[in-house]
Design a protein around this motif. Structure first.
Motif, mmCIF file in Angstrom:
data_model
loop_
_atom_site.group_PDB
_atom_site.id
_atom_site.type_symbol
_atom_site.label_atom_id
_atom_site.label_comp_id
_atom_site.label_asym_id
_atom_site.label_seq_id
_atom_site.Cartn_x
_atom_site.Cartn_y
_atom_site.Cartn_z
ATOM 1 N N ILE A 335 0.838 -1.207 0.000
ATOM 2 C CA ILE A 335 0.000 0.000 0.000
ATOM 3 C C ILE A 335 0.867 1.250 0.000
ATOM 4 C CG2 ILE A 335 -1.745 1.266 1.294
ATOM 5 C CD1 ILE A 335 -2.802 -1.150 -0.124
ATOM 6 N N ILE A 336 2.013 1.191 0.641
ATOM 7 C CA ILE A 336 2.911 2.348 0.658
ATOM 8 C C ILE A 336 3.372 2.696 -0.753
ATOM 9 C CG2 ILE A 336 5.049 3.271 1.607
ATOM 10 C CD1 ILE A 336 2.845 2.817 3.657
ATOM 11 N N ASP A 337 3.655 1.680 -1.555
ATOM 12 C CA ASP A 337 4.063 1.936 -2.944
ATOM 13 C C ASP A 337 2.966 2.640 -3.730
ATOM 14 O OD1 ASP A 337 6.479 0.653 -2.436
ATOM 15 O OD2 ASP A 337 5.668 -1.306 -2.984
ATOM 16 N N LEU A 338 1.727 2.212 -3.540
ATOM 17 C CA LEU A 338 0.614 2.834 -4.258
ATOM 18 C C LEU A 338 0.388 4.265 -3.785
ATOM 19 C CD1 LEU A 338 -1.940 -0.123 -4.409
ATOM 20 C CD2 LEU A 338 -0.092 0.452 -5.991
ATOM 21 N N LYS A 339 0.534 4.514 -2.495
ATOM 22 C CA LYS A 339 0.354 5.880 -1.987
ATOM 23 C C LYS A 339 1.432 6.816 -2.501
ATOM 24 C CE LYS A 339 -2.198 4.774 2.246
ATOM 25 N NZ LYS A 339 -2.225 4.878 3.716
ATOM 26 N N LYS A 340 2.642 6.297 -2.640
ATOM 27 C CA LYS A 340 3.707 7.132 -3.200
ATOM 28 C C LYS A 340 3.417 7.480 -4.661
ATOM 29 C CE LYS A 340 7.498 5.536 -0.243
ATOM 30 N NZ LYS A 340 8.799 4.815 -0.218
ATOM 31 N N LEU A 341 2.872 6.528 -5.403
ATOM 32 C CA LEU A 341 2.515 6.816 -6.794
ATOM 33 C C LEU A 341 1.401 7.852 -6.876
ATOM 34 C CD1 LEU A 341 2.575 3.338 -8.577
ATOM 35 C CD2 LEU A 341 4.230 5.180 -8.751
ATOM 36 N N ALA A 342 0.401 7.712 -6.010
ATOM 37 C CA ALA A 342 -0.723 8.656 -6.036
ATOM 38 C C ALA A 342 -0.300 10.044 -5.605
ATOM 39 C CB ALA A 342 -1.846 8.143 -5.134
ATOM 40 N N ASP A 343 0.731 10.136 -4.776
ATOM 41 C CA ASP A 343 1.168 11.428 -4.264
ATOM 42 C C ASP A 343 2.085 12.153 -5.236
ATOM 43 O OD1 ASP A 343 1.239 13.394 -2.204
ATOM 44 O OD2 ASP A 343 3.260 12.750 -1.708
ATOM 45 N N THR A 344 2.597 11.453 -6.239
ATOM 46 C CA THR A 344 3.536 12.041 -7.191
ATOM 47 C C THR A 344 2.785 12.555 -8.410
ATOM 48 O OG1 THR A 344 5.214 10.463 -6.467
ATOM 49 C CG2 THR A 344 5.627 11.642 -8.532
ATOM 50 N N ASP A 345 3.064 13.800 -8.785
ATOM 51 C CA ASP A 345 2.458 14.369 -9.990
ATOM 52 C C ASP A 345 3.147 13.784 -11.206
ATOM 53 O OD1 ASP A 345 0.709 15.884 -8.573
ATOM 54 O OD2 ASP A 345 2.015 17.641 -8.497
ATOM 55 N N LEU A 346 2.339 13.340 -12.171
ATOM 56 C CA LEU A 346 2.869 12.750 -13.396
ATOM 57 C C LEU A 346 3.238 13.863 -14.357
ATOM 58 C CD1 LEU A 346 3.431 10.149 -14.982
ATOM 59 C CD2 LEU A 346 1.129 10.314 -15.898
ATOM 60 N N THR A 347 4.502 13.927 -14.736
ATOM 61 C CA THR A 347 4.988 14.939 -15.679
ATOM 62 C C THR A 347 5.244 14.287 -17.022
ATOM 63 O OG1 THR A 347 7.260 14.558 -14.944
ATOM 64 C CG2 THR A 347 6.025 16.314 -13.861
ATOM 65 N N GLU A 348 4.984 15.041 -18.057
ATOM 66 C CA GLU A 348 5.205 14.522 -19.401
ATOM 67 C C GLU A 348 6.700 14.366 -19.666
ATOM 68 O OE1 GLU A 348 3.314 16.983 -22.174
ATOM 69 O OE2 GLU A 348 1.282 16.621 -21.423
ATOM 70 N N PHE A 349 7.016 13.372 -20.478
ATOM 71 C CA PHE A 349 8.418 13.091 -20.778
ATOM 72 C C PHE A 349 8.955 14.160 -21.707
ATOM 73 C CE2 PHE A 349 11.571 11.113 -23.622
ATOM 74 C CZ PHE A 349 12.542 10.828 -22.678
ATOM 75 N N GLU A 350 9.950 14.868 -21.224
ATOM 76 C CA GLU A 350 10.583 15.912 -22.017
ATOM 77 C C GLU A 350 12.082 15.641 -22.029
ATOM 78 O OE1 GLU A 350 9.567 19.659 -20.443
ATOM 79 O OE2 GLU A 350 7.440 19.496 -20.903
ATOM 80 N N PRO A 351 12.611 15.096 -23.108
ATOM 81 C CA PRO A 351 14.046 14.812 -23.137
ATOM 82 C C PRO A 351 14.869 16.089 -23.080
ATOM 83 C CG PRO A 351 13.079 14.534 -25.308
ATOM 84 C CD PRO A 351 11.928 14.761 -24.363
ATOM 85 N N GLU A 352 15.924 16.032 -22.320
ATOM 86 C CA GLU A 352 16.811 17.176 -22.201
ATOM 87 C C GLU A 352 17.766 17.196 -23.395
ATOM 88 O OE1 GLU A 352 18.804 17.036 -18.530
ATOM 89 O OE2 GLU A 352 16.984 17.175 -17.311
ATOM 90 N N LEU A 353 17.805 18.326 -24.034
ATOM 91 C CA LEU A 353 18.671 18.492 -25.198
ATOM 92 C C LEU A 353 20.052 18.947 -24.740
ATOM 93 C CD1 LEU A 353 16.195 20.274 -27.644
ATOM 94 C CD2 LEU A 353 16.729 17.838 -27.491
ATOM 95 N N GLU A 354 21.056 18.202 -25.124
ATOM 96 C CA GLU A 354 22.421 18.553 -24.766
ATOM 97 C C GLU A 354 23.014 19.448 -25.856
ATOM 98 O OE1 GLU A 354 24.659 15.075 -24.099
ATOM 99 O OE2 GLU A 354 23.429 14.370 -22.407
ATOM 100 N N MET A 355 23.560 20.550 -25.413
ATOM 101 C CA MET A 355 24.170 21.495 -26.342
ATOM 102 C C MET A 355 25.547 20.965 -26.773
ATOM 103 S SD MET A 355 21.876 23.775 -26.630
ATOM 104 C CE MET A 355 22.780 25.052 -27.466
ATOM 105 N N GLU A 356 25.820 21.099 -28.041
ATOM 106 C CA GLU A 356 27.126 20.678 -28.534
ATOM 107 C C GLU A 356 28.208 21.641 -28.054
ATOM 108 O OE1 GLU A 356 27.019 20.326 -32.709
ATOM 109 O OE2 GLU A 356 25.499 18.723 -32.737
ATOM 110 N N LYS A 357 29.268 21.057 -27.576
ATOM 111 C CA LYS A 357 30.379 21.868 -27.091
ATOM 112 C C LYS A 357 31.192 22.388 -28.286
ATOM 113 C CE LYS A 357 30.853 19.437 -22.712
ATOM 114 N NZ LYS A 357 31.786 18.693 -21.810
ATOM 115 N N GLU A 358 31.448 23.674 -28.250
ATOM 116 C CA GLU A 358 32.222 24.280 -29.321
ATOM 117 C C GLU A 358 33.702 24.018 -29.109
ATOM 118 O OE1 GLU A 358 31.288 28.342 -29.553
ATOM 119 O OE2 GLU A 358 29.174 28.024 -30.092
ATOM 120 N N ASP A 359 34.384 23.810 -30.195
ATOM 121 C CA ASP A 359 35.823 23.574 -30.131
ATOM 122 C C ASP A 359 36.518 24.901 -29.858
ATOM 123 O OD1 ASP A 359 38.300 22.556 -30.214
ATOM 124 O OD2 ASP A 359 38.227 21.840 -32.295
#
Length: 374
Positions: A335-359
């Motif tokens: 039940i603790i696992d289910l309560k933790k899931l219910a308490d967490t806001d579901l955020t949409e998957f947004e991949p983080e874009l890595e900036m290319e390092k300039e030479d």
């Protein structure tokens, strides 16, 4: 500008009252103002007279410039209106856009409830609903029976047998949806319903009507019932088949809601089944947890703003990584696992874009000098 003439005199035998007469003389207006106020006898009459003269000059200015006076009054009223009213509510003032407004909005809150205890219970993490799939989650699933049913139906209808990738795609769909949209065998509603019904008859004949609960399913359902967590059962099987199957294994009393193929238009990966089950349970989607065993279920649950617990019954664990939790058996959860899931806001998957390092190394210049005399 009008001239002000004043006079100071004592009133009666009372030494604490001074009568001051101020006369405003102008070409268009003559008025006489008499002001009474308590002062000390030894006060300076010259200072009092100068104060009254300034007040008289100010009144004359206001009468000459009424537009300016009106503008000053409107400015004062506007400054008063800018203050926060007593009925100010942070939920109506853009709390999501301003992180300084705290606490954030609780989506489970229902201000229309007159009972504060019920309202507090809804806002807690223990207020949640469970939505179960039938095959592969609560009972043992044999996906080969579905494939054999489709191949047999294709042979009866004189259609080419569907390839393996197409059979994987129709998993979890309604029969009508699979026939018309994926297999493309017919667009006629009458023919689609006829073939869908025939497919279910073939599946029942191959299955034999024998159902067996998965290990840990009965124990987990008992735990949810003891904690008063409402449960719903969803499946793309016909209602008659589903009701008979649930009754044969003895778990019908645990489910207050059953959603079958007749209740929805589309199956997975469309979230219609799960959203309809949440409405019947009277829960918001953010407080519902879906238990499934495929990526189609995970996709449908997330599209419906719900959390998903994946059961690795026919797919390996690493293929179900998109779910919030992945287990082999349901009794691994608490039940603790289910309560933790219910308490967490579901955020949409947004991949983080890595900036290319300039030479940072200096490259040789590509500019070419041109001699004008050449």
């Amino acid at each position: 500008m009008a001239d002000a003439i004043g006079a100071v005199s004592l009133v009666g035998h009372r030494p604490s009252i001074v009568r001051i007469t101020v006369k405003n003389e102008s070409k268009t207006q003559k008025s006489q103002n008499i002001v009474r106020f308590p002062v000390k006898v030894d006060c300076s009459a010259k200072g009092v007279l100068s104060h009254l003269m300034m007040q008289s000059v100010k009144k004359n200015r206001m009468s000459v410039f009424p537009i300016r006076a009106l503008a000053m009054e409107l400015t004062k009223e506007k400054k008063k209106d800018e203050r926060l009213p007593k009925t100010w509510n942070y939920l109506d003032s853009g709390a999501d856009d301003n992180p300084s407004l705290w606490p954030p909005e609780n989506k489970a809150d229902k201000p229309s409830l007159h009972n504060p205890l019920l309202r507090q219970e809804r806002m807690g993490c223990g207020w949640l609903g469970a939505i179960f799939e039938w095959e592969g989650v609560l009972i043992e699933d044999n996906p080969d029976l579905d494939n054999q049913s489709w191949l047999t139906l294709a042979q009866e209808e004189g259609k080419s047998p569907p390839p393996a990738f197409m059979l994987r795609r129709v998993e979890g769909m309604k029969n009508e949806q699979a026939i018309s949209e994926v297999l493309c065998w017919s667009r006629d509603p009458v023919q689609v319903r006829r073939m869908a019904k025939r497919k279910e008859e073939i599946f029942k004949a191959l299955h034999g009507g024998v159902y067996r609960l998965r290990d840990g399913s009965q124990e987990f359902v008992n735990v949810l019932m003891n904690n008063k967590i409402p449960m719903a059962l969803v499946s793309t099987r016909p209602r008659e088949t589903l009701e008979n199957a649930v009754g044969s294994v003895g778990i019908r009393k645990f489910f207050s809601v059953i959603v079958a193929s007749e209740d929805v238009y589309r199956g997975k990966p469309d979230p219609e089944m799960f959203i309809y089950a949440a409405q019947l349970l009277d829960f918001i989607p953010e407080r519902c947890i879906v238990f499934g065993n495929s990526n189609q279920t995970i996709e449908a649950a997330h599209d419906g703003r719900m959390k998903c617990v994946a059961v690795a019954s026919k797919h390996p664990i690493y293929e179900l990584g998109a779910a919030e939790l992945v287990v082999r058996r349901l009794d691994e959860l608490s039940i603790i696992d289910l309560k933790k899931l219910a308490d967490t806001d579901l955020t949409e998957f947004e991949p983080e874009l890595e900036m290319e390092k300039e030479d940072e190394r200096e490259l040789p210049s590509s500019a070419v000098a041109v001699d004008d005399n050449f």
